[in-house]
Every structure is written in C-alpha cells, then in structure tokens.
Design a protein around this motif. Sequence first.
Motif, PDB file in Angstrom:
ATOM      1  N   LEU A 120       0.831  -1.211   0.000  1.00  0.00           N
ATOM      2  CA  LEU A 120       0.000   0.000   0.000  1.00  0.00           C
ATOM      3  C   LEU A 120       0.861   1.255   0.000  1.00  0.00           C
ATOM      4  N   ASN A 121       1.931   1.252   0.768  1.00  0.00           N
ATOM      5  CA  ASN A 121       2.827   2.405   0.818  1.00  0.00           C
ATOM      6  C   ASN A 121       3.472   2.659  -0.541  1.00  0.00           C
TER       7      ASN A 121
ATOM      8  N   ARG B  60       2.315   1.667  -3.496  1.00  0.00           N
ATOM      9  CA  ARG B  60       1.262   2.099  -4.430  1.00  0.00           C
ATOM     10  C   ARG B  60       0.981   3.591  -4.247  1.00  0.00           C
ATOM     11  N   GLU B  61       0.983   4.044  -2.992  1.00  0.00           N
ATOM     12  CA  GLU B  61       0.759   5.474  -2.728  1.00  0.00           C
ATOM     13  C   GLU B  61       1.894   6.323  -3.303  1.00  0.00           C
ATOM     14  N   GLN B  62       3.139   5.867  -3.111  1.00  0.00           N
ATOM     15  CA  GLN B  62       4.283   6.599  -3.652  1.00  0.00           C
ATOM     16  C   GLN B  62       4.242   6.646  -5.171  1.00  0.00           C
TER      17      GLN B  62
ATOM     18  N   GLY C  93       1.564   6.403  -7.042  1.00  0.00           N
ATOM     19  CA  GLY C  93       0.458   7.282  -7.423  1.00  0.00           C
ATOM     20  C   GLY C  93       0.871   8.744  -7.387  1.00  0.00           C
TER      21      GLY C  93
ATOM     22  N   SER D 111      -4.283   3.027  -9.280  1.00  0.00           N
ATOM     23  CA  SER D 111      -5.391   3.289  -8.353  1.00  0.00           C
ATOM     24  C   SER D 111      -6.238   2.046  -8.143  1.00  0.00           C
TER      25      SER D 111
ATOM     26  N   TYR E 265      -4.314  -0.344  -6.000  1.00  0.00           N
ATOM     27  CA  TYR E 265      -4.305   0.139  -4.611  1.00  0.00           C
ATOM     28  C   TYR E 265      -5.597  -0.281  -3.920  1.00  0.00           C
TER      29      TYR E 265
END
Length: 128
Positions: free
Chosen positions: A16-17, A19-21, A23, A104, A107
């Motif tokens: 998740l971390n 995927r956030e980075q 994004g 997205s 994620y």
Amino acid sequence: MTDAFRDHLSLFASALNLREQRGAMLASNIANAATPGFKARDMDFETVLNAETGGGALATSNGRHFATSGPNAGQAGYRVPVNPSLDGNTVELAVEQMEFAENSLRYQTSLTLLNRRISGLNTAIKGE
C-alpha cells in the motif's frame, strides 16, 4: 505465529505504501505534462516491493553466479517516451493516465484484500 502474522500484514502495508508513492509520482507526471524539459518518472512496482521485502531476486553465494537484479533495483527511474516532444518533456499524457488508473485500481484491490484478511481474523478470534 505472531511473527508470521506480522510479516504477512507488513507485506500488505509495504504494498500500500509503494502504491501510494507510485500514485504521487504518476500524478506529478500528469501535472507537469506541459512543463518544458520535465522528465517523467516511474518505478517497477514488483521490483521495488521485492527489494523492500527481501523477496524476489535470488542471492548470489559465489562470484561466478549471475546477479538477477541490477544495482538500481528498487529505485524509481525515468520513463522512456514512445514519441518524444521537441521541448524535452517526456510525459505522454495518455500513458500516464492509464498507468495512474491501473495503479489506483491495484491500490483499491490491495486495500480490499487487507480488509478481508483482517475481517477473517476477527471472525476466527470471535469464534463465529
């Protein structure tokens, strides 16, 4: 047992971390689509996740073994454009939008899997 549980959930947290980075990186590319000289950046999610969690590439124990990952494994790099622009900008808006939408969706999928895993554990703990 708790170490295996912690390791399993830490994989989801790392995913998740990352995927956030990714994004944020793709959003920056989209935002700078009209900036002359801007170089689009991206990361290979699987390679970065493997580098962060210690999985994936095989370890070499002898000098004659071939390395399965390069020295920059786990780092973001610059995207090579299919159609380079005259002003030096390497952002291709359609590619960036597609990558952002896919990231997205992945994620959300990772978040759903984590929620289901935790829900299943709660059900097991309650004895239902």
